[in-house]
Design a protein around this motif. Structure first.
Motif, PDB file in Angstrom:
ATOM      1  N   LEU A  26      -4.323   5.091  33.395  1.00  0.00           N
ATOM      2  CA  LEU A  26      -3.576   6.326  33.685  1.00  0.00           C
ATOM      3  C   LEU A  26      -3.932   7.452  32.718  1.00  0.00           C
ATOM      4  N   SER A  27      -4.275   7.119  31.471  1.00  0.00           N
ATOM      5  CA  SER A  27      -4.618   8.175  30.506  1.00  0.00           C
ATOM      6  C   SER A  27      -6.038   8.689  30.709  1.00  0.00           C
ATOM      7  N   GLY A  28      -6.957   7.815  31.095  1.00  0.00           N
ATOM      8  CA  GLY A  28      -8.366   8.191  31.098  1.00  0.00           C
ATOM      9  C   GLY A  28      -9.026   8.158  32.460  1.00  0.00           C
ATOM     10  N   TRP A  29      -8.236   8.286  33.528  1.00  0.00           N
ATOM     11  CA  TRP A  29      -8.823   8.254  34.881  1.00  0.00           C
ATOM     12  C   TRP A  29      -9.577   9.543  35.184  1.00  0.00           C
ATOM     13  N   LEU A  30     -10.715   9.406  35.902  1.00  0.00           N
ATOM     14  CA  LEU A  30     -11.441  10.550  36.455  1.00  0.00           C
ATOM     15  C   LEU A  30     -11.626  10.300  37.952  1.00  0.00           C
ATOM     16  N   GLY A  31     -10.957  11.119  38.757  1.00  0.00           N
ATOM     17  CA  GLY A  31     -11.027  10.955  40.216  1.00  0.00           C
ATOM     18  C   GLY A  31     -12.260  11.627  40.801  1.00  0.00           C
ATOM     19  N   PRO A  32     -12.625  11.236  42.047  1.00  0.00           N
ATOM     20  CA  PRO A  32     -13.903  11.664  42.638  1.00  0.00           C
ATOM     21  C   PRO A  32     -14.094  13.174  42.737  1.00  0.00           C
ATOM     22  N   THR A  33     -13.099  13.924  43.190  1.00  0.00           N
ATOM     23  CA  THR A  33     -13.336  15.372  43.348  1.00  0.00           C
ATOM     24  C   THR A  33     -13.424  16.065  41.987  1.00  0.00           C
ATOM     25  N   ASP A  34     -12.696  15.554  40.983  1.00  0.00           N
ATOM     26  CA  ASP A  34     -12.845  16.105  39.629  1.00  0.00           C
ATOM     27  C   ASP A  34     -14.209  15.742  39.046  1.00  0.00           C
ATOM     28  N   LEU A  35     -14.702  14.529  39.314  1.00  0.00           N
ATOM     29  CA  LEU A  35     -16.061  14.157  38.886  1.00  0.00           C
ATOM     30  C   LEU A  35     -17.064  15.177  39.420  1.00  0.00           C
ATOM     31  N   ARG A  36     -16.925  15.531  40.701  1.00  0.00           N
ATOM     32  CA  ARG A  36     -17.875  16.487  41.305  1.00  0.00           C
ATOM     33  C   ARG A  36     -17.749  17.854  40.645  1.00  0.00           C
ATOM     34  N   ARG A  37     -16.520  18.312  40.389  1.00  0.00           N
ATOM     35  CA  ARG A  37     -16.322  19.609  39.709  1.00  0.00           C
ATOM     36  C   ARG A  37     -16.970  19.594  38.321  1.00  0.00           C
ATOM     37  N   LEU A  38     -16.758  18.501  37.612  1.00  0.00           N
ATOM     38  CA  LEU A  38     -17.273  18.392  36.245  1.00  0.00           C
ATOM     39  C   LEU A  38     -18.802  18.418  36.226  1.00  0.00           C
ATOM     40  N   VAL A  39     -19.435  17.640  37.101  1.00  0.00           N
ATOM     41  CA  VAL A  39     -20.902  17.566  37.092  1.00  0.00           C
ATOM     42  C   VAL A  39     -21.503  18.899  37.534  1.00  0.00           C
ATOM     43  N   VAL A  40     -20.941  19.533  38.538  1.00  0.00           N
ATOM     44  CA  VAL A  40     -21.453  20.842  38.968  1.00  0.00           C
ATOM     45  C   VAL A  40     -21.300  21.846  37.815  1.00  0.00           C
ATOM     46  N   GLY A  41     -20.174  21.805  37.105  1.00  0.00           N
ATOM     47  CA  GLY A  41     -19.992  22.681  35.941  1.00  0.00           C
ATOM     48  C   GLY A  41     -21.036  22.421  34.876  1.00  0.00           C
TER      49      GLY A  41
END
Ligand SMILES: NC(=O)c1ccc[n+]([C@@H]2O[C@H](COP(=O)([O-])OP(=O)(O)OC[C@H]3O[C@@H](n4cnc5c(N)ncnc54)[C@H](O)[C@@H]3O)[C@@H](O)[C@H]2O)c1
Length: 247
Positions: A175-190
């Protein structure tokens, strides 16, 4: 035509969650196993330490998103050394030799895991690496080697300390360190598009129970996470800890 992006580790779990966020780009895939599903992308199959394969893989590439590696926090040094140390260094060398602009690479929260285990949270991304295991130590090595290549060879390198990168959290410790799929995509594009030349950032969703300070990822990468593991808090399995890294 859009500049070519090379995605390594393309047959893996994180790549499967990331690929839908790379539409509209010309993508080349690399993995030691053939990725499943039809993406229409060019596919290269083989080992990261095969320098001839790497030379072909980075030919004409603007950006590498590097996910290939051994992701197991309990893996031994013998298992980790090839993919996470020798393979990553070979990739950096090939990228620098062939004029690649940037390498975005998967580090891990385990590179900073000792802070979390000692309760020194929220962990800031500018603190010195503090691995909690051999796996985390290979990721800390990768961060140091990437910074050296940025310094000496002019290669832009952006490291992402990914947390539990899964469609949804399934255990309380995530719960503290989860990275969900759409946030993963935002992060990598950034990370692909930022003006920053060299840096390392946490890869975590906007979790209510976070142990990770995201402010530099927000400022430098324009990262605006929208998911919160709290939505799953009532249904996850209680695995007896709130720590994502090796305690
Ligand atoms: N999954 C997570 O929650 C998580 C969390 C933090 C960091 N990471 C990092 O993200 C990256 C991807 O993780 P994942 O969960 O998708 O792992 P995964 O095992 O599902 O995928 C990794 C892929 O890399 C390939 N690979 C491994 N060694 C290779 C080599 N020497 N040459 C060519 N291909 C090779 C594998 O065949 C596999 O398809 C890893 O670097 C991992 O350390 C993952």
């Amino acid at each position: 035509m859009a500049p070519t992006l090379l995605l390594t580790g393309a047959a893996g779990r994180v790549a499967g969650q990331l690929l839908p966020g790379l539409t509209g780009r010309t993508v080349r895939l690399l993995d030691r196993t053939t990725p499943s599903g039809e993406t229409g992308a060019e596919v290269l199959t083989g080992e990261l330490t095969d320098r001839d394969l790497l030379a072909r893989a980075v030919e004409g590439v603007d950006t590498v998103v590097h996910l290939a590696g051994d992701p197991r926090p309990d893996a031994t040094w013998d298992d980790l050394r090839g993919p996470n140390v020798d393979g990553f260094t070979a990739l950096l060398e090939a990228a620098a030799d062939h004029g690649v602009r940037r390498v975005v690479y998967a580090s891990s929260v385990h590179a900073m895991g000792r802070y979390e285990a000692e309760g020194r949270t929220p962990v800031e991304s500018t603190w010195a690496p503090a691995p909690c295991c051999e796996y985390g130590a290979t990721k800390a090595f990768d961060e140091a080697m990437a910074a050296a290549f940025s310094h000496r060879r002019g290669l832009s390198t952006i490291g992402l300390r990914l947390g539990a990168t899964t469609p949804e959290p399934t255990q309380r410790s995530q719960l503290s360190g989860w990275l969900g799929p759409t946030d993963l995509r935002r992060l990598v594009v950034g990370a692909v598009e930022t003006d920053v030349r060299c840096g390392v950032y946490p890869g975590i969703s906007a979790n209510t129970r976070t142990h990770w300070d995201l402010s530099r990822a927000v400022a430098d990468l324009g990262y605006r996470p929208e998911l919160d593991s709290e939505a799953y808090a009532a249904t996850v399995e209680d695995d007896g800890t709130t720590i994502a890294t090796c305690g």
